[in-house]
Design an enzyme around this catalytic site. Structure first.
Site, PDB file in Angstrom:
ATOM      1  N   ARG A   1      21.361  35.591 -31.277  1.00  0.00           N
ATOM      2  CA  ARG A   1      20.391  35.780 -32.362  1.00  0.00           C
ATOM      3  C   ARG A   1      20.286  34.549 -33.255  1.00  0.00           C
ATOM      4  O   ARG A   1      19.306  34.377 -33.981  1.00  0.00           O
ATOM      5  CB  ARG A   1      20.766  37.006 -33.191  1.00  0.00           C
ATOM      6  CG  ARG A   1      19.555  37.685 -33.805  1.00  0.00           C
ATOM      7  CD  ARG A   1      19.901  39.001 -34.450  1.00  0.00           C
ATOM      8  NE  ARG A   1      20.766  38.834 -35.579  1.00  0.00           N
ATOM      9  CZ  ARG A   1      21.859  39.554 -35.826  1.00  0.00           C
ATOM     10  NH1 ARG A   1      22.222  40.517 -35.003  1.00  0.00           N
ATOM     11  NH2 ARG A   1      22.601  39.314 -36.884  1.00  0.00           N
TER      12      ARG A   1
ATOM     13  N   ASP B   1       0.447  27.077 -44.720  1.00  0.00           N
ATOM     14  CA  ASP B   1       0.149  27.337 -43.315  1.00  0.00           C
ATOM     15  C   ASP B   1      -0.587  26.109 -42.784  1.00  0.00           C
ATOM     16  O   ASP B   1      -1.721  25.825 -43.180  1.00  0.00           O
ATOM     17  CB  ASP B   1      -0.710  28.610 -43.221  1.00  0.00           C
ATOM     18  CG  ASP B   1      -0.964  29.039 -41.781  1.00  0.00           C
ATOM     19  OD1 ASP B   1      -1.038  28.166 -40.897  1.00  0.00           O
ATOM     20  OD2 ASP B   1      -1.113  30.259 -41.558  1.00  0.00           O
TER      21      ASP B   1
ATOM     22  N   TYR C   1      -5.468  33.606 -44.449  1.00  0.00           N
ATOM     23  CA  TYR C   1      -5.484  34.396 -43.206  1.00  0.00           C
ATOM     24  C   TYR C   1      -5.345  35.885 -43.552  1.00  0.00           C
ATOM     25  O   TYR C   1      -4.398  36.280 -44.251  1.00  0.00           O
ATOM     26  CB  TYR C   1      -4.314  33.890 -42.356  1.00  0.00           C
ATOM     27  CG  TYR C   1      -4.061  34.561 -41.044  1.00  0.00           C
ATOM     28  CD1 TYR C   1      -5.002  34.505 -40.012  1.00  0.00           C
ATOM     29  CD2 TYR C   1      -2.849  35.219 -40.803  1.00  0.00           C
ATOM     30  CE1 TYR C   1      -4.734  35.097 -38.788  1.00  0.00           C
ATOM     31  CE2 TYR C   1      -2.578  35.801 -39.576  1.00  0.00           C
ATOM     32  CZ  TYR C   1      -3.530  35.748 -38.572  1.00  0.00           C
ATOM     33  OH  TYR C   1      -3.265  36.330 -37.361  1.00  0.00           O
TER      34      TYR C   1
ATOM     35  N   LYS D   1      -0.920  29.087 -31.446  1.00  0.00           N
ATOM     36  CA  LYS D   1      -2.215  28.407 -31.356  1.00  0.00           C
ATOM     37  C   LYS D   1      -2.043  27.096 -30.587  1.00  0.00           C
ATOM     38  O   LYS D   1      -1.893  27.102 -29.390  1.00  0.00           O
ATOM     39  CB  LYS D   1      -2.800  28.208 -32.760  1.00  0.00           C
ATOM     40  CG  LYS D   1      -2.788  29.505 -33.600  1.00  0.00           C
ATOM     41  CD  LYS D   1      -3.775  30.542 -33.093  1.00  0.00           C
ATOM     42  CE  LYS D   1      -3.549  31.956 -33.636  1.00  0.00           C
ATOM     43  NZ  LYS D   1      -3.616  32.123 -35.052  1.00  0.00           N
TER      44      LYS D   1
HETATM   45  C1  LIG Z   1      -3.080  33.205 -35.833  1.00  0.00           C
HETATM   46  C2  LIG Z   1      -2.668  32.721 -37.151  1.00  0.00           C
HETATM   47  C3  LIG Z   1      -1.473  33.133 -37.718  1.00  0.00           C
HETATM   48  C4  LIG Z   1      -0.573  34.162 -37.078  1.00  0.00           C
HETATM   49  O1  LIG Z   1      -0.092  33.783 -35.813  1.00  0.00           O
HETATM   50  P1  LIG Z   1       0.343  34.899 -34.740  1.00  0.00           P
HETATM   51  O2  LIG Z   1       1.215  34.146 -33.806  1.00  0.00           O
HETATM   52  O3  LIG Z   1      -0.911  35.435 -34.147  1.00  0.00           O
HETATM   53  O4  LIG Z   1       1.098  35.966 -35.488  1.00  0.00           O
HETATM   54  C5  LIG Z   1      -1.128  32.614 -38.950  1.00  0.00           C
HETATM   55  N1  LIG Z   1      -1.922  31.732 -39.582  1.00  0.00           N
HETATM   56  C6  LIG Z   1      -3.088  31.318 -39.071  1.00  0.00           C
HETATM   57  C7  LIG Z   1      -3.915  30.344 -39.817  1.00  0.00           C
HETATM   58  C8  LIG Z   1      -3.500  31.803 -37.842  1.00  0.00           C
HETATM   59  O5  LIG Z   1      -4.677  31.425 -37.354  1.00  0.00           O
END
Ligand SMILES: *Cc1c(COP(=O)(O)O)cnc(C)c1O
Length: 414
Positions: A61, A186, A114, A211
């Protein structure tokens, strides 16, 4: 092969992307760190066990050589102190918030955030007696006016991933730090290649690795990177929650990272050329893309960013729901889907974004586009063809076009 992560002569990101997080001498000469599956990690002696507990994972973990490799590579690219993996981007966002906040604290969140992070703030932080408030992403003075003695963090996403407002991160960070609040950002849109968060005042930077880092739409993963001051809170919070990424997903993310520079260049070029072509289309009211010279965020983008990703928005002129159906079913290359950052192109009809503080005057529907790596001329032809089909459907009287049926614009909620 030498460990290049601290080699002062190797600074070029493209070289680093090919070498970070590798250790052939520790893995039978294998170029890539292999997949480690394991919960228990055993030692032969008490001394070895004590030693392991100092720097190395002592239990599955707490990581593996594979997860450490990805964390070290992303940390170096982001320019932070340490990174930690999460099973999704959303989990990296929510855990980073909880690392900075306790009952009685307040957080100020960029109003373009988001949507699932907004939902977490409104539904979960409120239950923990943490107050979440919002500020207009493009007005640092509004942040300064709203910050109060109990504001312990601000949360940014630049540009907003649905509405593409670029934020003045250095100015917002300076305001936060004057009040001893931490800055969480982010950084998924730009990736560490096109925005260096720690050079602009950020304390915790988040990548939804799902992404662009994974890059192939085949795994979910999140990574948060902290500076030295924020690291111990981030690490202990992550360990308290006990969420970890799966080994196959981590392997795919590290594999994706090797080609990040090449892919980003293509997404940037394809996105920009498509955005430029759409500006001139008669069905399009406005294109939301910070790399376009007349975009409201262009000045800050040019000052702070090193490139653009393939994600941008278009605001259409008023169009009815049946016309939108024609538009989307005419697309042949673009898929209709959530997420982005994979090699493939996507288009998504965005619900009118929920806003607490900012009014957005969009006369018609908002479509978010992810430009993938296909041929740019075919992407342009596909999108223009679908927009033409939607317009012709109205002209031909195939679908009604009464005012009452037009898809609505964004409104302030409170
Ligand atoms: C998709 C996304 C997230 C979350 O990512 P996941 O892996 O789908 O949980 C967070 N911030 C932004 C800007 C995103 O586009």
């Amino acid at each position: 092969m030498k460990d290049l992560s601290d080699d002062k002569n190797v600074r070029d990101t493209e070289t680093l992307l090919c070498h970070l997080g590798r250790a052939p001498a520790e893995h039978a000469g294998m170029v890539n760190v292999p997949i480690y599956r394991g919960s228990t990690i055993i030692s032969e002696t008490l001394e070895e066990w004590d030693d392991r507990n100092k720097d190395n994972p002592s239990y599955g973990r707490f990581g593996s050589p594979l997860s450490r490799a990805l964390e070290a590579a992303v940390c170096k690219l982001e320019g932070g102190f340490r990174s930690i993996l999460f099973p999704s981007g959303q989990s990296a966002c929510t855990r980073s918030l909880l690392a900075c906040l306790k009952a009685g604290d307040a957080v100020l969140i960029s109003d373009g955030v988001y949507a699932p992070v907004r939902a977490f703030a409104d539904n979960v932080l409120s239950r923990l007696q943490i107050e979440a408030r919002y500020f207009c992403p493009t007005k640092p003075s509004e942040l300064a006016a709203k910050i109060s003695a109990n504001t312990r963090a601000i949360y940014l996403e630049s540009p907003s991933s649905m509405t593409f407002e670029v934020q003045d991160v250095p100015a917002l960070s300076a305001i936060a730090h004057r009040s001893d609040a931490l800055v969480i950002m982010d950084n998924t849109w730009a990736t560490p290649l096109y925005f260096r968060p720690f050079e602009h005042g950020v304390d915790i930077s988040i990548q939804a690795a799902t992404k662009y880092i994974v890059g192939h739409s085949d795994a979910l993963l999140g990574i948060a990177t902290a500076n030295e001051a924020a690291w111990s809170a981030l690490k202990s919070t992550a360990h308290h929650f006990g969420e970890i990424g799966g080994p196959d997903d981590i392997y795919l993310a590290l594999r994706g990272l090797r080609t990040l520079a090449l892919r980003m260049k293509r997404h940037w070029e394809n996105g920009l050329i498509l955005a430029q072509s759409l500006k001139a289309h008669p069905a399009v009211d406005r294109v939301l893309h910070p790399a376009l010279p007349n975009d409201p965020g262009h000045g800050i983008w040019k000052r702070d960013f090193l490139g653009a990703s393939g994600l941008f928005g278009i605001v259409l002129k008023p169009m009815s729901r049946p016309q939108l159906s024609v538009l989307f079913s005419s697309l042949r290359i673009f898929g209709i889907g959530l997420s982005w950052g994979g090699y493939e192109s996507l288009a998504l009809l965005v619900e009118p974004p929920k806003r607490m503080e900012t009014s957005l005057a969009f006369p018609g529907p908002l479509i978010r586009i992810h430009a993938g790596m296909e041929s740019p001329s075919e992407l342009i032809a596909d999108m223009h063809n679908a927009l033409n089909a939607a317009r012709e459907a109205a002209v031909d009287g195939i679908v009604p076009r009464e005012e009452s049926e037009l898809v609505g614009q964004c409104q302030i909620v409170s």
